[in-house]
Enzyme design. Structure first.
Site, PDB file in Angstrom:
ATOM      1  N   ASP A  10       0.871  -1.168   0.000  1.00 20.32           N
ATOM      2  CA  ASP A  10       0.000   0.000   0.000  1.00 20.32           C
ATOM      3  C   ASP A  10       0.915   1.227   0.000  1.00 20.32           C
ATOM      4  O   ASP A  10       2.076   1.150   0.431  1.00 20.32           O
ATOM      5  CB  ASP A  10      -0.877  -0.026   1.252  1.00 20.32           C
ATOM      6  N   LEU A  11       0.418   2.346  -0.472  1.00 23.48           N
ATOM      7  CA  LEU A  11       1.234   3.556  -0.537  1.00 23.48           C
ATOM      8  C   LEU A  11       0.967   4.486   0.646  1.00 23.48           C
ATOM      9  O   LEU A  11       1.856   4.762   1.453  1.00 23.48           O
ATOM     10  CB  LEU A  11       0.979   4.284  -1.865  1.00 23.48           C
ATOM     11  N   SER A 118      -2.446   0.971  -5.031  1.00 23.62           N
ATOM     12  CA  SER A 118      -2.936   2.128  -4.279  1.00 23.62           C
ATOM     13  C   SER A 118      -4.278   2.639  -4.774  1.00 23.62           C
ATOM     14  O   SER A 118      -4.621   2.510  -5.950  1.00 23.62           O
ATOM     15  CB  SER A 118      -1.901   3.260  -4.370  1.00 23.62           C
TER      16      SER A 118
END
Length: 228
Positions: A10-11, A118
């Site tokens: 995940d960002l 994302s």
């Protein structure tokens, strides 16, 4: 984790600190920066979830804009259009957590392809990664734009499997967001939860396979399991 052949991150909130915008918020609203950032981030997430339930996709940038408008209205803070544009633009330049660059380099050196999956648009992901100088660490930057629905919808998690050409059981999904980790685990990814704040995992019928407090703990954890 002996079958892991790739890692997906995940960002927002995992590799990059969303609250790095708080300093800029304080420049326009002295003493209120972190408060603004906290509400802004929560509403940003809520709006992606609600938009997905409504079947009405809009870009992450638009959701971020709407969330900032709500935040300032809720806090009764006047939001000029130029300030709004400036603060939203800061979301395209959020900073990585301090240990992230070295940890990514170590993971990449292990020969595993690294990817980002994302809620951000293609533009926002590329902007954040390029601004931090970490673009060379990732084999894939994957956006929900391709399916026009946000996490934790299963169609989003399927994107990484399709893009990387690996079975979900071979991809380690890494997130600091417990709701995101739950969605990925439900889809079938082995999951590592980065519990940065010492929080409690969500009660959504899933549990992470692994938990660390910082990203730089992951290379050692991965190496220990693979070498067994």
């Amino acid at each position: 984790m002996t079958t892991i052949k790739g890692i997906v991150f995940d960002l927002y909130g995992t590799l990059y600190d969303v609250h790095s915008v708080a300093r800029h918020c304080s420049e326009y609203f002295p003493g209120r920066g972190l408060e603004i950032s906290m509400i802004w981030r929560q509403k940003q997430l809520e709006y992606t979830w609600l938009r997905s339930l409504m079947g009405h996709y809009l870009s992450f940038e638009e959701a971020t804009d709407d969330a900032l408008r709500y935040t300032c209205s809720h806090l009764k803070l006047p939001l000029k259009e130029d300030v709004r544009a400036t603060l939203c633009n800061e979301y395209l330049k959020i900073q990585p957590y301090p240990e992230v660059p070295a940890a990514l380099a170590e993971l990449q050196a292990m020969g595993l392809p690294l990817a980002i999956l994302s809620n951000g648009s293609v533009r926002s992901i590329q902007s954040v990664v390029n601004h931090s100088g970490l673009e060379g660490r990732f084999a894939y930057l994957i956006s929900v734009e391709h399916v026009k629905v946000f996490k934790p919808h299963p169609d989003v998690y399927a994107l990484a499997e399709k893009t990387m050409g690996l079975h979900r059981s071979e991809i380690l999904f890494v997130s600091s967001n417990a709701w995101d980790a739950s969605g990925a685990r439900h889809f079938g990814y082995p999951v590592c939860w980065i519990n940065r704040a010492g929080g409690t995992f969500e009660e959504l019928g899933q549990q992470p396979d692994h938990m660390v407090s910082r990203l730089d703990e992951l290379p050692l954890r991965l190496g220990e399991v693979v070498s067994r």
